[in-house]
Scaffold this motif. Structure first.
Motif, PDB file in Angstrom:
ATOM      1  N   LYS A  57      25.897  27.254  49.502  1.00 49.69           N
ATOM      2  CA  LYS A  57      27.176  27.375  49.671  1.00 49.69           C
ATOM      3  C   LYS A  57      26.723  27.254  47.446  1.00 49.69           C
ATOM      4  O   LYS A  57      26.333  27.483  46.751  1.00 49.69           O
ATOM      5  N   VAL A  58      28.288  27.191  47.154  1.00 52.10           N
ATOM      6  CA  VAL A  58      28.685  27.734  45.792  1.00 52.10           C
ATOM      7  C   VAL A  58      29.022  26.349  45.074  1.00 52.10           C
ATOM      8  O   VAL A  58      30.316  25.594  45.054  1.00 52.10           O
ATOM      9  N   GLU A  59      28.229  25.925  44.252  1.00 53.48           N
ATOM     10  CA  GLU A  59      28.230  25.059  43.581  1.00 53.48           C
ATOM     11  C   GLU A  59      29.600  24.916  42.045  1.00 53.48           C
ATOM     12  O   GLU A  59      29.680  26.217  42.008  1.00 53.48           O
ATOM     13  N   ASN A  60      30.320  23.674  42.167  1.00 52.39           N
ATOM     14  CA  ASN A  60      31.363  24.090  40.995  1.00 52.39           C
ATOM     15  C   ASN A  60      32.199  25.157  40.842  1.00 52.39           C
ATOM     16  O   ASN A  60      32.365  26.091  40.153  1.00 52.39           O
ATOM     17  N   VAL A  61      32.402  25.094  41.810  1.00 56.89           N
ATOM     18  CA  VAL A  61      33.508  26.710  42.083  1.00 56.89           C
ATOM     19  C   VAL A  61      34.679  26.361  41.289  1.00 56.89           C
ATOM     20  O   VAL A  61      34.990  25.130  41.285  1.00 56.89           O
ATOM     21  N   ASP A  62      35.238  27.361  40.904  1.00 59.49           N
ATOM     22  CA  ASP A  62      36.245  26.983  40.067  1.00 59.49           C
ATOM     23  C   ASP A  62      37.689  26.716  40.572  1.00 59.49           C
ATOM     24  O   ASP A  62      37.974  28.056  40.954  1.00 59.49           O
ATOM     25  N   GLU A  63      37.886  25.545  40.961  1.00 62.39           N
ATOM     26  CA  GLU A  63      39.329  25.500  41.732  1.00 62.39           C
ATOM     27  C   GLU A  63      40.543  26.407  41.229  1.00 62.39           C
ATOM     28  O   GLU A  63      41.432  26.048  42.037  1.00 62.39           O
ATOM     29  N   GLU A  64      41.054  26.073  39.743  1.00 60.18           N
ATOM     30  CA  GLU A  64      42.221  26.822  39.267  1.00 60.18           C
ATOM     31  C   GLU A  64      41.953  28.663  39.617  1.00 60.18           C
ATOM     32  O   GLU A  64      43.857  29.068  40.582  1.00 60.18           O
ATOM     33  N   SER A  65      41.509  29.032  39.984  1.00 63.04           N
ATOM     34  CA  SER A  65      41.249  30.445  40.558  1.00 63.04           C
ATOM     35  C   SER A  65      41.455  30.356  41.981  1.00 63.04           C
ATOM     36  O   SER A  65      42.246  31.402  42.083  1.00 63.04           O
ATOM     37  N   LYS A  66      40.502  29.741  42.277  1.00 61.64           N
ATOM     38  CA  LYS A  66      40.350  29.550  43.890  1.00 61.64           C
ATOM     39  C   LYS A  66      42.652  29.289  44.119  1.00 61.64           C
ATOM     40  O   LYS A  66      42.731  30.052  45.234  1.00 61.64           O
ATOM     41  N   ALA A  67      42.608  28.418  43.863  1.00 64.43           N
ATOM     42  CA  ALA A  67      44.294  28.218  43.268  1.00 64.43           C
ATOM     43  C   ALA A  67      45.480  29.349  43.575  1.00 64.43           C
ATOM     44  O   ALA A  67      46.003  29.829  44.065  1.00 64.43           O
ATOM     45  N   TRP A  68      44.908  29.760  42.595  1.00 66.01           N
ATOM     46  CA  TRP A  68      45.853  31.144  41.992  1.00 66.01           C
ATOM     47  C   TRP A  68      45.321  31.922  43.264  1.00 66.01           C
ATOM     48  O   TRP A  68      46.735  32.950  43.195  1.00 66.01           O
ATOM     49  N   CYS A  69      44.085  32.650  43.520  1.00 66.09           N
ATOM     50  CA  CYS A  69      44.491  34.192  44.317  1.00 66.09           C
ATOM     51  C   CYS A  69      45.167  32.945  45.825  1.00 66.09           C
ATOM     52  O   CYS A  69      45.404  34.242  47.237  1.00 66.09           O
ATOM     53  N   ALA A  70      44.949  32.128  46.254  1.00 70.82           N
ATOM     54  CA  ALA A  70      45.918  31.095  47.555  1.00 70.82           C
ATOM     55  C   ALA A  70      47.169  31.716  47.303  1.00 70.82           C
ATOM     56  O   ALA A  70      47.605  31.968  48.133  1.00 70.82           O
ATOM     57  N   ASP A  71      47.745  31.507  45.969  1.00 70.60           N
ATOM     58  CA  ASP A  71      48.999  31.306  45.941  1.00 70.60           C
ATOM     59  C   ASP A  71      49.774  32.725  45.966  1.00 70.60           C
ATOM     60  O   ASP A  71      49.509  34.075  45.586  1.00 70.60           O
ATOM     61  N   GLU A  72      50.558  32.841  47.339  1.00 63.75           N
ATOM     62  CA  GLU A  72      51.457  34.113  47.465  1.00 63.75           C
ATOM     63  C   GLU A  72      52.054  34.523  46.987  1.00 63.75           C
ATOM     64  O   GLU A  72      52.428  35.851  46.991  1.00 63.75           O
ATOM     65  N   SER A  73      52.872  33.970  45.684  1.00 63.85           N
ATOM     66  CA  SER A  73      53.470  34.577  44.652  1.00 63.85           C
ATOM     67  C   SER A  73      52.373  35.552  43.789  1.00 63.85           C
ATOM     68  O   SER A  73      53.360  36.185  43.161  1.00 63.85           O
ATOM     69  N   ASN A  74      51.192  35.516  44.271  1.00 67.15           N
ATOM     70  CA  ASN A  74      50.256  36.452  42.987  1.00 67.15           C
ATOM     71  C   ASN A  74      50.224  38.051  43.739  1.00 67.15           C
ATOM     72  O   ASN A  74      49.253  38.946  43.443  1.00 67.15           O
ATOM     73  N   TYR A  75      49.966  37.643  45.448  1.00 72.71           N
ATOM     74  CA  TYR A  75      50.236  39.211  45.902  1.00 72.71           C
ATOM     75  C   TYR A  75      50.468  40.252  45.226  1.00 72.71           C
ATOM     76  O   TYR A  75      51.765  39.963  44.709  1.00 72.71           O
ATOM     77  N   ILE A  76      50.683  41.015  45.886  1.00 72.03           N
ATOM     78  CA  ILE A  76      51.173  42.294  45.045  1.00 72.03           C
ATOM     79  C   ILE A  76      51.892  43.458  47.022  1.00 72.03           C
ATOM     80  O   ILE A  76      50.826  43.624  47.443  1.00 72.03           O
TER      81      ILE A  76
END
Length: 314
Positions: A238-257
């Motif tokens: 398990k990756v400790e201290n995952v950057d939740e901001e980065s995770k949310a950014w990747c999951a946001d479909e508005s950031n897809y191309i």
């Protein structure tokens, strides 16, 4: 016989009837051998097609004491991910296992067999072959778990020198400038119990051998060992201290191309990951002969081929 082979047999019969007795005897022998080869090849193709379309994660093996066991470690690991982790879990593993992670574990994988972007594969490899702390600085923006094949002749440790070379083709600061083949990352004299300092310091070595080989430990504040398969062939951290901001950014479909159809969309690296990505060079600079190459890329390519030729004794 299949209709195709039956038709061939009839053609052979018609051919033989037009020959003299001696020639007919010789031709019969040669054609008999040819037909047997064709029949064998035909059967072999069907057997291989069936095996390829029905891959198995479980197989029999024999322990050193002669005991026969069923190796079920891979399915066991994927089902653990499926049954234990949230559905939006991102799993980092070498691309070889990507389809199995997405298809069996039903979890997001960082790369798979259809990942054509060489730079992305190199970035994944860089995460695995970098020193533990530097690897965590990158991985915390990309994944929640790291899966390692940790046993058998083709495990991740055996693949790691190749992974290092791929990574170095995009991030040439991974290995020394005079070592384009990354021979500084590997085993001394081919001895798996004697890794080079660079390999010994890498994340992939520590995740593979931590707690198994004396003196090798994983920093639990960065990566927590949460699963070891029955025969030790798979380990999950398990990756400790995952950057939740980065995770949310990747999951946001508005950031897809997406393309014009909206059917094909690709994600992007989160902004906090970009400083690491920008340290690399485009692989096309090395391989695309129709693209103008930078001086650094040409020099790397020259050193790589020169070192490769020497290694082959040319």
């Amino acid at each position: 016989l299949s209709p195709e082979l039956a038709e061939l047999e009839n053609s052979v019969t018609d051919f033989l009837e037009g020959l003299g007795s001696s020639r007919r005897f010789l031709s019969l022998g040669l054609l008999f051998v040819l037909i047997r080869i064709l029949i064998g090849f035909h059967s072999y193709c069907h057997i291989m097609a069936e095996r390829s379309s029905n891959p198995s994660l479980m197989f029999k093996s024999r322990l050193r004491n002669g005991e026969t066991v069923i190796v079920d470690d891979y399915r066991e690991a994927y089902w653990w991910l499926r049954d234990t982790t949230p559905e939006d879990t991102r799993v980092m593993a070498w691309w070889d296992y990507g389809y199995q992670i997405s298809g069996i574990a039903k979890r997001i994988t960082i790369a798979d067999g259809n990942t054509w972007n060489h730079e992305h594969i190199a970035t994944l490899g860089r995460c695995l072959v970098s020193p533990e702390k530097k690897a965590h600085d990158m991985i915390k923006h990309l994944a929640d778990y790291v899966l390692i094949w940790s046993g058998g002749g083709g495990d991740d440790l055996a693949k790691s020198p190749h992974i290092a070379r791929i990574s170095n083709s995009v991030y040439p600061n991974i290995c020394p400038p005079d070592d384009p083949l990354c021979r500084t990352f590997g085993f001394k004299n081919g001895d798996r119990s004697n890794p080079t300092p660079m390999m010994k310091d890498s994340l992939i070595y520590k995740l593979h051998s931590g707690g198994v080989i004396d003196g090798v430990e994983v920093d639990g504040k960065l990566f927590k060992n949460v699963f070891n398969s029955k025969l030790g062939l798979v380990r999950i951290y398990k990756v400790e201290n995952v950057d939740e901001e980065s995770k949310a950014w990747c999951a946001d479909e508005s950031n897809y191309i997406c393309d014009d159809s909206g059917w094909i969309c690709r994600g992007q690296y989160p902004p906090k990951m970009l400083p690491y990505v920008h340290e690399g060079i485009s692989f096309a600079q090395l391989e695309d002969f129709n693209t103008a190459k930078k001086k650094e890329a040409e020099e790397y390519q020259r050193k790589y081929h020169e070192a490769f030729s020497k290694s082959k004794g040319h």
